[in-house]
Every structure is written in C-alpha cells, then in structure tokens.
Design a protein around this motif. Structure first.
Motif, short mmCIF file in Angstrom:
data_model
loop_
_atom_site.label_atom_id
_atom_site.label_comp_id
_atom_site.label_asym_id
_atom_site.label_seq_id
_atom_site.Cartn_x
_atom_site.Cartn_y
_atom_site.Cartn_z
N VAL A 238 -17.54 -30.19 10.58
CA VAL A 238 -16.58 -29.12 10.28
C VAL A 238 -16.98 -28.15 9.37
CG1 VAL A 238 -14.25 -28.72 9.21
CG2 VAL A 238 -14.71 -30.81 10.42
N GLU A 239 -17.36 -26.94 9.65
CA GLU A 239 -17.99 -25.82 8.96
C GLU A 239 -17.09 -24.73 8.58
OE1 GLU A 239 -21.66 -25.12 10.43
OE2 GLU A 239 -21.16 -25.52 12.37
N ASP A 240 -17.53 -23.87 7.51
CA ASP A 240 -16.93 -22.75 7.12
C ASP A 240 -15.45 -22.78 7.21
OD1 ASP A 240 -19.47 -21.36 7.16
OD2 ASP A 240 -19.33 -20.86 9.35
N TYR A 241 -14.81 -23.64 6.14
CA TYR A 241 -13.47 -23.99 6.21
C TYR A 241 -12.90 -23.51 5.04
CZ TYR A 241 -14.61 -28.44 4.08
OH TYR A 241 -14.99 -29.32 3.04
N LYS A 242 -11.41 -23.65 4.96
CA LYS A 242 -10.78 -23.63 3.96
C LYS A 242 -9.60 -24.59 4.41
CE LYS A 242 -7.97 -19.52 3.80
NZ LYS A 242 -7.65 -18.22 2.86
N HIS A 280 2.54 -21.77 -2.50
CA HIS A 280 1.70 -21.82 -1.59
C HIS A 280 0.20 -21.83 -2.85
CE1 HIS A 280 4.32 -20.12 1.05
NE2 HIS A 280 3.75 -20.79 2.14
N LEU A 281 -0.75 -22.75 -2.20
CA LEU A 281 -2.16 -22.94 -2.72
C LEU A 281 -3.03 -23.20 -1.72
CD1 LEU A 281 -1.21 -25.73 -5.10
CD2 LEU A 281 -1.28 -23.46 -5.59
N TYR A 282 -4.24 -23.17 -1.77
CA TYR A 282 -5.35 -23.34 -0.98
C TYR A 282 -6.71 -23.91 -1.72
CZ TYR A 282 -7.74 -19.26 -2.50
OH TYR A 282 -8.16 -18.29 -3.40
N ILE A 283 -7.17 -24.83 -0.67
CA ILE A 283 -8.49 -25.42 -1.08
C ILE A 283 -9.54 -24.73 -0.71
CG2 ILE A 283 -9.83 -27.78 -0.91
CD1 ILE A 283 -7.12 -29.24 -0.09
N GLU A 284 -10.56 -24.14 -1.53
CA GLU A 284 -11.62 -23.45 -1.19
C GLU A 284 -12.98 -24.34 -1.68
OE1 GLU A 284 -12.37 -18.91 -1.18
OE2 GLU A 284 -12.89 -19.71 -3.25
N PRO A 285 -13.42 -25.24 -1.07
CA PRO A 285 -14.48 -26.25 -1.41
C PRO A 285 -15.88 -25.55 -1.61
CG PRO A 285 -14.11 -26.39 1.09
CD PRO A 285 -13.10 -25.42 0.62
N ARG A 286 -16.42 -26.10 -2.70
CA ARG A 286 -17.94 -25.75 -2.80
C ARG A 286 -18.87 -25.62 -1.60
NH1 ARG A 286 -19.61 -26.88 -9.02
NH2 ARG A 286 -18.11 -25.58 -10.02
N LYS A 287 -18.77 -26.95 -1.08
CA LYS A 287 -19.41 -27.06 0.18
C LYS A 287 -18.80 -26.88 1.34
CE LYS A 287 -22.13 -30.92 -2.17
NZ LYS A 287 -22.68 -32.37 -1.64
N TRP A 317 -0.46 -29.04 4.89
CA TRP A 317 -1.58 -28.53 4.92
C TRP A 317 -2.11 -28.10 6.32
CZ3 TRP A 317 -5.40 -30.86 8.06
CH2 TRP A 317 -5.27 -32.29 8.43
N LYS A 318 -2.99 -27.18 6.49
CA LYS A 318 -3.52 -26.35 7.63
C LYS A 318 -5.04 -26.07 7.32
CE LYS A 318 -3.06 -22.82 11.01
NZ LYS A 318 -2.16 -21.75 11.23
N LEU A 319 -5.82 -26.56 8.19
CA LEU A 319 -7.15 -26.39 7.99
C LEU A 319 -7.64 -25.35 9.02
CD1 LEU A 319 -10.48 -27.49 7.77
CD2 LEU A 319 -10.14 -28.44 9.82
N LEU A 320 -8.31 -24.25 8.08
CA LEU A 320 -8.85 -23.25 8.91
C LEU A 320 -10.42 -23.04 8.96
CD1 LEU A 320 -6.65 -20.47 7.32
CD2 LEU A 320 -6.05 -21.74 9.47
N SER A 321 -11.04 -23.20 9.97
CA SER A 321 -12.47 -23.22 10.19
C SER A 321 -13.07 -22.34 11.18
CB SER A 321 -12.89 -24.53 10.44
OG SER A 321 -12.62 -25.19 11.67
#
Length: 385
Positions: A238-242, A280-287, A317-321
C-alpha cells in the motif's frame, strides 16, 4: 511505461512514440487486414483515485482530444483503441460508440475503448505478461488494511468520572437527633482550611506553602486518549496513502495531541486535525509505503465526552491510496461513573421540599504549569459509584 509495454504484448503492436516526439493520438500501432491498414492504440494509464480520494475518471473531452490527434496519423488509421487502466464507465462507452458511428459515415476510423476489466480478462492469456504482473504489480492479489485500537481490539469502553450533585431541600427535624451525614459530602472550605493549618506548622516547606496559597480549583477534564494500530494484512504493498477518521455520536470534540513547542520542539504527531471540524481527523504517515505484514502505531488523539452522557461513538476510518481504498469502523462506548456529593438545605415550608440533581466536572485543587496541571490530591479521593 510498464502499462504501455504490457499492452504491446497483449495487442502485439509496435511502440510508436513517446510524448517528446508527439504522438498524433497513438502510443502503439500495428498492421491489420494483411498489412493493408493500421490500428492505433492510445494508452491512458491513470491512478484509481485523485488526491482528494474521489474516483478518477476519463472524460468526453479527453476522448475527443485523442480522436482529433489520431486523425493526423499517417497513413490514416482504420481503427483507434483507447486503452485505460481505469474501471468501466458506461457513459464514456456510449460516447465512444456514437463517435465511432459518426466516423464510419464519413469514412474515418472506428473507435473502441477498453477499460481495466478487459485487461483483467485478457492478460492471463499471455503467460509472460501475467507473470510480470503477479511478481511486480500484485495483479489479482488481495489488498487489505487493518485499523484497530492499539491493543488490537475494534471496540472499547471508556469510563469518564463526573460529579453528581444532589441538593436535598428538607424541613429540619423537630427533635435533637443529629442529621445523617453522607460519607461523600465534602466542603471545599473545610479542605482548604485543613491545608492551611498543615502548612502553618513549624518547619513546613515554605515553597510548597506559597504554592498551596496560589492553587486553584481546576475542572478535572475527562479525555479518552487513543492510539491506533495500522497494519497491512493484504498481499500487496500500500503506497501514497492517508487515512481519514470521521467520528459519529454524541461527544464534545476530537483533537490530536499537540506538543509543547518550548519543551519538545521535535514533537511530531501523524494524527492531524482539520481547522473547522471537531469530528474529523486524518492520519498522514511519515512513511508513504506500507509493505505486506508491516504495521505502525499512530500518534495520540482524544475524544472529549459530553458530561454525564452515555454514548456509543463510531470511529469510521477510510484509506485513500494511489490505487486502493478500504474502510472500517471502530466503536468507543462511553459509560460515565459518578462521584456523588449530597448537600442538605433546610427549608420551612413543605412546598419547598425537593431534591435536585445536577452533573458537572469534578473540581480538584491544583496548580497550572506550562503545558500541564499539578493536582494536590489523589484520584482515589474521589470515589465513584
């Protein structure tokens, strides 16, 4: 370019040109009808989702633009195929069919559009291409993300502590019997006087004495602190995601932990908040890449429950990649507990006899520090029921 090269194998064509040379609407071409005519293919390799997470689409304008370019190809094409990695779109298919019929009427090339579903059916017929996709692109592999609470659960219960104040208005007894005293009844004035008496004793720490004199009664905020465990449990990267977080239910607000710039300038939290939203929040991973079997624990955020309200909060939660979406729901159950204070008020008229109940945050003695609060009591001083 890999999309182009694999189409070469599927259609057995010839790579015509790269973008720098000008394509005339054609990426790949090949002879048909015994070499007396040519078909051309225009490749549209697009990401499945846009940056905002909405589905990507090929438009009528995109199609018409490629048709006009293909008219310049020499010799004139007999057929134009528009090949895209996007999913099937009924409206675009209809537009292409109508354009193709108009072309036939005036002696121009026919037009066909092939969506990704076509290639899913076609690629297994070509062993080399199929094996390449299985090894490098996760073709037919299952992509799946897991989002849970830090302990791996998908449901949790939080018990905030609030104060339940019972005001009883009663007619005093006519005899000399002493009134009942509830063990939870307390007087802030008596507690403060007790501390003052202690600190006036000889040898009492003068610094702590001044601290107590400047102390306040502070609302004991009840915050449900959370961290999430994000795991790639699928068979592909999974890449380029938040990950977007949307909370539903009755509560005051949800916010990420924010570090103190003065004492912790390197603080980083991959949980982010939106400026104009409390839910509403979001997870923006470093990797930006999460490989198979890998996982990480997010930073901290909190939910502030409403006072004295039992509630069930859905954490969606919803994954966007780049080429994959996934979603799920976690549950936070809010079950309040109460520290009971009973106050007795004497009245003379029987019509004034009543009992009133109110709820609030517990007030504790403490001192504000930069970024924290020092309480001068113990949590056990506030038993709950």
């Amino acid at each position: 370019m890999f999309f182009h090269l694999n189409l070469l194998s599927v259609f057995r064509g010839v790579l015509y040109s790269d973008n720098s040379q000008g394509q005339d609407g054609v990426d790949i071409y090949g002879p048909i009808d015994g070499g007396t005519a040519f078909s051309g293919i225009q490749c549209k390799n697009r990401k499945l989702n846009l940056i905002d997470g909405s589905p990507n689409r090929i438009s009528n304008i995109d199609v018409q633009s490629e048709i006009e370019k293909a008219k310049k190809f020499k010799p004139a094409l007999k057929k134009l195929i528009i090949a895209t990695s996007l999913p099937k779109d009924k409206a675009i298919e209809e537009f292409v069919r109508l354009q193709s019929m108009e072309h036939v009427k005036v002696g121009l090339f026919t037009i066909q559009i092939c969506f990704w579903e076509f290639f899913e059916r076609k690629i297994p017929e070509f062993e080399t291409v199929y094996n390449w996709y299985v090894k490098n692109e996760g073709f037919h592999r299952i992509k799946q993300l897991s989002v849970t609470f830090k302990d791996g659960s998908v449901e949790m219960t939080y018990h905030p502590k609030f104060q339940k104040t019972v005001d009883r208005y009663i007619i005093p007894p006519t005899n000399n019997t002493a009134p009942d005293i509830n063990p939870y009844t307390s007087s802030l004035a008596n507690l403060l006087q007790s501390d003052i008496n202690k600190m006036m004793q000889p040898g009492y720490n003068s610094i702590f004495r001044s601290t107590l004199l400047l102390s306040n009664t502070i609302d004991w905020e009840q915050l449900c602190w959370l961290e999430l465990l994000v795991s790639n449990i699928g068979q592909a990267v999974v890449e380029d995601y938040k990950i977007e977080l949307s909370l539903e239910g009755f509560f005051e607000k949800a916010e990420p932990e924010r570090g103190n710039v003065l004492f912790n300038p390197d603080f980083h939290n991959d949980i982010k908040g939106y400026r104009n939203s409390n839910s509403h929040l979001y997870i923006e991973p470093r990797k930006k890449i999460l490989v198979q079997g890998d996982s990480f624990v997010t930073g901290s955020f909190y939910i502030q429950p409403a006072i004295a309200v039992e509630a069930e909060i859905k954490l969606n939660w919803k994954l966007l990649s780049r080429d994959f979406t996934d979603s799920g729901t976690l549950i936070v159950k809010i079950v309040p507990q109460y520290h009971v204070i009973i106050n007795r008020h004497e009245v003379l008229d029987s019509t004034d006899v009543r009992e009133e109940i109110s709820y609030s945050l517990i007030k504790r003695k403490g001192t504000y520090n930069i970024g924290s609060i020092d309480y001068h009591d113990k949590e056990s001083d506030y038993p709950v029921s």
